[in-house]
Design a protein around this motif. Sequence first.
Motif, PDB file in Angstrom:
ATOM      1  N   ASP A 165      13.440  33.165   8.150  1.00  0.00           N
ATOM      2  CA  ASP A 165      13.538  33.386   6.707  1.00  0.00           C
ATOM      3  C   ASP A 165      14.857  32.778   6.242  1.00  0.00           C
ATOM      4  N   LEU A 166      14.808  32.002   5.172  1.00  0.00           N
ATOM      5  CA  LEU A 166      15.949  31.179   4.783  1.00  0.00           C
ATOM      6  C   LEU A 166      16.296  31.381   3.311  1.00  0.00           C
ATOM      7  N   ILE A 167      17.599  31.421   3.015  1.00  0.00           N
ATOM      8  CA  ILE A 167      18.080  31.520   1.639  1.00  0.00           C
ATOM      9  C   ILE A 167      18.713  30.200   1.222  1.00  0.00           C
ATOM     10  N   LEU A 168      18.283  29.693   0.080  1.00  0.00           N
ATOM     11  CA  LEU A 168      18.941  28.552  -0.557  1.00  0.00           C
ATOM     12  C   LEU A 168      19.735  29.087  -1.737  1.00  0.00           C
ATOM     13  N   GLU A 169      21.040  28.879  -1.717  1.00  0.00           N
ATOM     14  CA  GLU A 169      21.901  29.340  -2.803  1.00  0.00           C
ATOM     15  C   GLU A 169      22.187  28.123  -3.686  1.00  0.00           C
ATOM     16  N   ILE A 170      21.350  27.924  -4.708  1.00  0.00           N
ATOM     17  CA  ILE A 170      21.406  26.695  -5.508  1.00  0.00           C
ATOM     18  C   ILE A 170      21.215  27.020  -6.993  1.00  0.00           C
ATOM     19  N   ASP A 171      21.458  26.031  -7.862  1.00  0.00           N
ATOM     20  CA  ASP A 171      21.311  26.256  -9.295  1.00  0.00           C
ATOM     21  C   ASP A 171      19.857  26.036  -9.736  1.00  0.00           C
ATOM     22  N   TRP A 172      19.605  26.237 -11.026  1.00  0.00           N
ATOM     23  CA  TRP A 172      18.228  26.175 -11.531  1.00  0.00           C
ATOM     24  C   TRP A 172      17.630  24.774 -11.393  1.00  0.00           C
ATOM     25  N   GLN A 173      18.475  23.750 -11.501  1.00  0.00           N
ATOM     26  CA  GLN A 173      17.961  22.383 -11.358  1.00  0.00           C
ATOM     27  C   GLN A 173      17.481  22.144  -9.935  1.00  0.00           C
ATOM     28  N   GLY A 174      18.286  22.583  -8.966  1.00  0.00           N
ATOM     29  CA  GLY A 174      17.879  22.466  -7.572  1.00  0.00           C
ATOM     30  C   GLY A 174      16.645  23.293  -7.285  1.00  0.00           C
ATOM     31  N   ALA A 175      16.576  24.483  -7.909  1.00  0.00           N
ATOM     32  CA  ALA A 175      15.420  25.357  -7.704  1.00  0.00           C
ATOM     33  C   ALA A 175      14.129  24.673  -8.146  1.00  0.00           C
ATOM     34  N   ARG A 176      14.189  23.961  -9.251  1.00  0.00           N
ATOM     35  CA  ARG A 176      13.004  23.227  -9.730  1.00  0.00           C
ATOM     36  C   ARG A 176      12.560  22.178  -8.703  1.00  0.00           C
ATOM     37  N   GLN A 177      13.534  21.466  -8.160  1.00  0.00           N
ATOM     38  CA  GLN A 177      13.215  20.428  -7.182  1.00  0.00           C
ATOM     39  C   GLN A 177      12.595  21.027  -5.926  1.00  0.00           C
ATOM     40  N   VAL A 178      13.133  22.163  -5.486  1.00  0.00           N
ATOM     41  CA  VAL A 178      12.616  22.814  -4.276  1.00  0.00           C
ATOM     42  C   VAL A 178      11.197  23.314  -4.492  1.00  0.00           C
ATOM     43  N   ARG A 179      10.941  23.943  -5.624  1.00  0.00           N
ATOM     44  CA  ARG A 179       9.622  24.524  -5.864  1.00  0.00           C
ATOM     45  C   ARG A 179       8.562  23.454  -6.057  1.00  0.00           C
ATOM     46  N   ALA A 180       8.982  22.240  -6.357  1.00  0.00           N
ATOM     47  CA  ALA A 180       8.020  21.140  -6.455  1.00  0.00           C
ATOM     48  C   ALA A 180       7.427  20.834  -5.082  1.00  0.00           C
ATOM     49  N   ARG A 181       8.167  21.155  -4.004  1.00  0.00           N
ATOM     50  CA  ARG A 181       7.694  20.904  -2.641  1.00  0.00           C
ATOM     51  C   ARG A 181       7.358  22.180  -1.881  1.00  0.00           C
ATOM     52  N   PHE A 182       7.947  23.289  -2.298  1.00  0.00           N
ATOM     53  CA  PHE A 182       7.661  24.588  -1.684  1.00  0.00           C
ATOM     54  C   PHE A 182       7.230  25.543  -2.795  1.00  0.00           C
ATOM     55  N   ALA A 183       5.972  25.465  -3.156  1.00  0.00           N
ATOM     56  CA  ALA A 183       5.472  26.241  -4.295  1.00  0.00           C
ATOM     57  C   ALA A 183       5.538  27.744  -4.061  1.00  0.00           C
ATOM     58  N   ASP A 184       5.534  28.169  -2.790  1.00  0.00           N
ATOM     59  CA  ASP A 184       5.556  29.597  -2.492  1.00  0.00           C
ATOM     60  C   ASP A 184       6.968  30.137  -2.284  1.00  0.00           C
ATOM     61  N   ALA A 185       7.984  29.335  -2.570  1.00  0.00           N
ATOM     62  CA  ALA A 185       9.361  29.819  -2.471  1.00  0.00           C
ATOM     63  C   ALA A 185       9.566  30.972  -3.441  1.00  0.00           C
ATOM     64  N   VAL A 186      10.360  31.955  -3.038  1.00  0.00           N
ATOM     65  CA  VAL A 186      10.605  33.154  -3.847  1.00  0.00           C
ATOM     66  C   VAL A 186      11.915  32.977  -4.610  1.00  0.00           C
ATOM     67  N   GLY A 187      11.834  32.955  -5.930  1.00  0.00           N
ATOM     68  CA  GLY A 187      13.015  32.738  -6.765  1.00  0.00           C
ATOM     69  C   GLY A 187      13.652  34.031  -7.234  1.00  0.00           C
ATOM     70  N   ILE A 188      14.962  34.154  -7.029  1.00  0.00           N
ATOM     71  CA  ILE A 188      15.725  35.337  -7.455  1.00  0.00           C
ATOM     72  C   ILE A 188      16.898  34.860  -8.303  1.00  0.00           C
ATOM     73  N   PHE A 189      17.000  35.400  -9.520  1.00  0.00           N
ATOM     74  CA  PHE A 189      18.092  35.022 -10.415  1.00  0.00           C
ATOM     75  C   PHE A 189      19.010  36.231 -10.597  1.00  0.00           C
ATOM     76  N   VAL A 190      20.298  36.043 -10.300  1.00  0.00           N
ATOM     77  CA  VAL A 190      21.276  37.126 -10.439  1.00  0.00           C
ATOM     78  C   VAL A 190      21.946  37.025 -11.805  1.00  0.00           C
ATOM     79  N   LEU A 191      21.873  38.113 -12.545  1.00  0.00           N
ATOM     80  CA  LEU A 191      22.437  38.163 -13.890  1.00  0.00           C
ATOM     81  C   LEU A 191      23.706  39.007 -13.913  1.00  0.00           C
ATOM     82  N   PRO A 192      24.689  38.633 -14.728  1.00  0.00           N
ATOM     83  CA  PRO A 192      25.828  39.514 -14.960  1.00  0.00           C
ATOM     84  C   PRO A 192      25.397  40.593 -15.963  1.00  0.00           C
TER      85      PRO A 192
END
Length: 204
Positions: free
Chosen positions: A96-123
């Motif tokens: 199980d792997l965590i990618l700590e990246i911004d929203w632009q990178g997240a879009r690129q990743v999900r284009a190839r890994f559609a089942d990736a789990v996205g978590i957004f941390v809010l202040p």
Amino acid sequence: MSQGILYIVSAPSGAGKTSLVRALLARDARLALSVSCTTRAARAGERDGVHYHFLAREAFLAAVERADFLEHAEVFGNLYGTREPDVRAALEGGQDLILEIDWQGARQVRARFADAVGIFVLPPSIAVLEQRLRERGTDAEEVIAQRMAQARAELEHYGEYDYLVVNDDFEQALDTLVAITRAERQRLARQRERARALCAADHS
């Protein structure tokens, strides 16, 4: 061996994402952090291959030309990227792997890994976010202003993620992240083969 789960964790600077991810990794031995590549200089205490793969700009751009990166972006003049072969090898090995990246990178990743789990941390608020940036004591006013402008832009993309975690109380936010990873492992899509095997054994 079951396929590992890919988690994408994003947040505006100052939201506490890095501290939360570090604490999550310490609590969950089944998780690992993907080591990104960067062209920035190593900071005190950082080790190549552990915190980042530190590359010369020319080497990074050559890797871009070879399409080695799953995602890459330029942030405050430095290049950052995640090598796709590294991610695929870890997931195929059941990690199980965590990618700590911004929203632009997240879009690129999900284009190839559609089942990736996205978590957004809010202040808890913009005011608290700015206060946290100032309390670091590492950035000039100009840099803080840039980070705040970037944070407001990043916050507009929270709707692209599966989970939102508000980091008001650190321990509560950490407990929420732990709950998310535990729940994701129990999804039917991930447990289906195990259930089929159990049913087949029961009828044999």
